[in-house]
Write a protein that holds these residues in place. Sequence first.
Motif, PDB file in Angstrom:
ATOM      1  N   LEU A  56      36.476 -52.462  65.598  1.00 27.84           N
ATOM      2  CA  LEU A  56      35.091 -52.506  66.073  1.00 27.84           C
ATOM      3  C   LEU A  56      35.049 -51.898  67.472  1.00 27.84           C
ATOM      4  N   ARG A  57      34.238 -50.850  67.633  1.00 24.59           N
ATOM      5  CA  ARG A  57      34.106 -50.219  68.949  1.00 24.59           C
ATOM      6  C   ARG A  57      32.651 -50.365  69.398  1.00 24.59           C
ATOM      7  N   CYS A  58      32.463 -50.642  70.689  1.00 23.25           N
ATOM      8  CA  CYS A  58      31.118 -50.909  71.196  1.00 23.25           C
ATOM      9  C   CYS A  58      30.918 -50.210  72.541  1.00 23.25           C
ATOM     10  N   ARG A  59      29.765 -49.567  72.682  1.00 26.08           N
ATOM     11  CA  ARG A  59      29.390 -48.984  73.977  1.00 26.08           C
ATOM     12  C   ARG A  59      28.010 -49.493  74.387  1.00 26.08           C
ATOM     13  N   TYR A  60      27.975 -50.210  75.517  1.00 24.67           N
ATOM     14  CA  TYR A  60      26.717 -50.684  76.118  1.00 24.67           C
ATOM     15  C   TYR A  60      26.383 -49.745  77.258  1.00 24.67           C
ATOM     16  N   HIS A  61      25.148 -49.258  77.274  1.00 26.65           N
ATOM     17  CA  HIS A  61      24.766 -48.292  78.324  1.00 26.65           C
ATOM     18  C   HIS A  61      23.323 -48.524  78.736  1.00 26.65           C
ATOM     19  N   MET A  62      23.056 -48.390  80.011  1.00 25.54           N
ATOM     20  CA  MET A  62      21.685 -48.503  80.520  1.00 25.54           C
ATOM     21  C   MET A  62      21.159 -47.103  80.796  1.00 25.54           C
ATOM     22  N   ALA A  63      20.027 -46.769  80.179  1.00 26.60           N
ATOM     23  CA  ALA A  63      19.437 -45.450  80.379  1.00 26.60           C
ATOM     24  C   ALA A  63      19.059 -45.269  81.861  1.00 26.60           C
ATOM     25  N   PRO A  64      19.139 -44.040  82.369  1.00 33.21           N
ATOM     26  CA  PRO A  64      18.826 -43.809  83.794  1.00 33.21           C
ATOM     27  C   PRO A  64      17.430 -44.286  84.177  1.00 33.21           C
ATOM     28  N   PHE A  65      16.489 -44.307  83.222  1.00 32.80           N
ATOM     29  CA  PHE A  65      15.107 -44.703  83.503  1.00 32.80           C
ATOM     30  C   PHE A  65      14.839 -46.180  83.220  1.00 32.80           C
ATOM     31  N   SER A  66      15.893 -46.959  82.912  1.00 38.56           N
ATOM     32  CA  SER A  66      15.694 -48.348  82.491  1.00 38.56           C
ATOM     33  C   SER A  66      15.492 -49.313  83.644  1.00 38.56           C
ATOM     34  N   THR A  67      15.812 -48.888  84.870  1.00 40.37           N
ATOM     35  CA  THR A  67      15.725 -49.780  86.028  1.00 40.37           C
ATOM     36  C   THR A  67      14.727 -49.230  87.047  1.00 40.37           C
ATOM     37  N   HIS A  68      14.441 -50.035  88.089  1.00 40.44           N
ATOM     38  CA  HIS A  68      13.461 -49.617  89.098  1.00 40.44           C
ATOM     39  C   HIS A  68      13.906 -48.342  89.809  1.00 40.44           C
ATOM     40  N   GLU A  69      15.178 -48.263  90.126  1.00 45.09           N
ATOM     41  CA  GLU A  69      15.724 -47.060  90.750  1.00 45.09           C
ATOM     42  C   GLU A  69      16.566 -46.324  89.717  1.00 45.09           C
ATOM     43  N   ARG A  70      16.494 -44.997  89.747  1.00 44.29           N
ATOM     44  CA  ARG A  70      17.225 -44.219  88.747  1.00 44.29           C
ATOM     45  C   ARG A  70      18.705 -44.577  88.771  1.00 44.29           C
ATOM     46  N   LYS A  71      19.216 -44.912  87.586  1.00 43.34           N
ATOM     47  CA  LYS A  71      20.631 -45.288  87.475  1.00 43.34           C
ATOM     48  C   LYS A  71      21.486 -44.065  87.185  1.00 43.34           C
ATOM     49  N   ASN A  72      22.668 -44.021  87.774  1.00 43.52           N
ATOM     50  CA  ASN A  72      23.612 -42.953  87.463  1.00 43.52           C
ATOM     51  C   ASN A  72      23.938 -42.992  85.969  1.00 43.52           C
TER      52      ASN A  72
ATOM     53  N   GLY B 159      10.151 -59.696  75.609  1.00 43.32           N
ATOM     54  CA  GLY B 159       9.196 -59.377  76.659  1.00 43.32           C
ATOM     55  C   GLY B 159       9.296 -57.907  77.016  1.00 43.32           C
ATOM     56  N   ALA B 160       9.521 -57.616  78.306  1.00 45.95           N
ATOM     57  CA  ALA B 160       9.603 -56.228  78.756  1.00 45.95           C
ATOM     58  C   ALA B 160      11.000 -55.630  78.609  1.00 45.95           C
ATOM     59  N   THR B 161      11.989 -56.421  78.251  1.00 46.61           N
ATOM     60  CA  THR B 161      13.340 -55.892  78.014  1.00 46.61           C
ATOM     61  C   THR B 161      13.396 -55.229  76.638  1.00 46.61           C
ATOM     62  N   LYS B 162      13.775 -53.957  76.614  1.00 45.12           N
ATOM     63  CA  LYS B 162      13.827 -53.204  75.364  1.00 45.12           C
ATOM     64  C   LYS B 162      15.213 -52.600  75.179  1.00 45.12           C
ATOM     65  N   VAL B 163      15.809 -52.847  74.015  1.00 40.93           N
ATOM     66  CA  VAL B 163      17.169 -52.395  73.739  1.00 40.93           C
ATOM     67  C   VAL B 163      17.230 -51.786  72.342  1.00 40.93           C
ATOM     68  N   LEU B 164      17.872 -50.644  72.258  1.00 47.06           N
ATOM     69  CA  LEU B 164      18.052 -49.940  70.997  1.00 47.06           C
ATOM     70  C   LEU B 164      19.537 -50.001  70.618  1.00 47.06           C
ATOM     71  N   ALA B 165      19.829 -50.254  69.346  1.00 51.63           N
ATOM     72  CA  ALA B 165      21.223 -50.274  68.881  1.00 51.63           C
ATOM     73  C   ALA B 165      21.366 -49.405  67.638  1.00 51.63           C
ATOM     74  N   ALA B 166      22.486 -48.694  67.571  1.00 51.76           N
ATOM     75  CA  ALA B 166      22.796 -47.859  66.407  1.00 51.76           C
ATOM     76  C   ALA B 166      24.229 -48.142  65.962  1.00 51.76           C
ATOM     77  N   VAL B 167      24.427 -48.143  64.649  1.00 53.35           N
ATOM     78  CA  VAL B 167      25.755 -48.399  64.074  1.00 53.35           C
ATOM     79  C   VAL B 167      26.142 -47.233  63.180  1.00 53.35           C
ATOM     80  N   TYR B 168      27.394 -46.801  63.313  1.00 55.18           N
ATOM     81  CA  TYR B 168      27.963 -45.747  62.461  1.00 55.18           C
ATOM     82  C   TYR B 168      29.246 -46.283  61.844  1.00 55.18           C
ATOM     83  N   GLY B 169      29.402 -46.068  60.540  1.00 54.94           N
ATOM     84  CA  GLY B 169      30.626 -46.495  59.888  1.00 54.94           C
ATOM     85  C   GLY B 169      30.360 -47.480  58.759  1.00 54.94           C
ATOM     86  N   PRO B 170      31.450 -47.938  58.157  1.00 53.84           N
ATOM     87  CA  PRO B 170      32.858 -47.662  58.474  1.00 53.84           C
ATOM     88  C   PRO B 170      33.177 -46.175  58.275  1.00 53.84           C
ATOM     89  N   ARG B 171      34.026 -45.649  59.175  1.00 56.05           N
ATOM     90  CA  ARG B 171      34.381 -44.241  59.113  1.00 56.05           C
ATOM     91  C   ARG B 171      35.773 -44.022  59.689  1.00 56.05           C
TER      92      ARG B 171
END
Length: 244
Positions: free
Chosen positions: A76-92, A49-61
């Motif tokens: 395996l290392r993982c970083r989940y992050h919400m872009a500042p513009f992804s929510t109704h109010e600007r996220k830090n 629906g309106a939820t949009k998520v981008l994922a990128a993978v690097y490796g093995p390295r």
Amino acid sequence: MSGEKAEARRRLIENGRRIDGRGPEDIRPLRFEVRVLKNANGSALVEYGATKVLAAVYGPRDPGIKSIVLPNRAVLRCRYHMAPFSTHERKNPAPSRREIELSKVIREALEPAVITEAFPRTAIDIFIEVLNADGGTRTAGITAASLALADAGIPMRDLVAGIAVGKVEGVLVLDINEEEDMYGEADMPMAVMPGLGQITLIQLNGVLTEEEIWRAVELGMKGARIVYEAQKEALRKRYSSTIE
């Protein structure tokens, strides 16, 4: 409960239809695409629906840090992050406690699928960026990361499909949106390897009876199989065009 919140909850299901017009067991429109980033080894853009998520993978390295090297498998290392513009109010833009926790949860949901022992003394890095949040960002992130790993050519036991089951107005519903997440009675995110019939993640926020939990698992498995088929179709579409 405040009057405003109670009113919001009353509107979530009316005459058997949810606030966005879906039935209880309907999933939002899915749109999956792989190889969307030129510079990553693997990448995927996932929309529930309106939820949009981008994922990128690097490796093995090379992990770059000797102290985390494992002699028998990749890290395996993982970083989940919400872009500042992804929510109704600007996220830090700085990582929040929730984002750090979800990074760990998503990594643990993916680890059973990735054949890390094929690449000892290396690291596989997964970056998940939420572009627009409308509920289910954790499960959409898992789906996107799994597709990006496959796109990078990382050997896997199965794709991992993410889906959430919620409880709204006493009704179990599949693939909850933001309002259902905010005002519903329960949220149960799941990650599944549908081809193997194995669950790699199950969490519960809120309260469900034992009988409801079993029905929610059954509903989640049904939803995961739908997501799984969409994942496979996205990979087929990308690589069949490459072969042609």
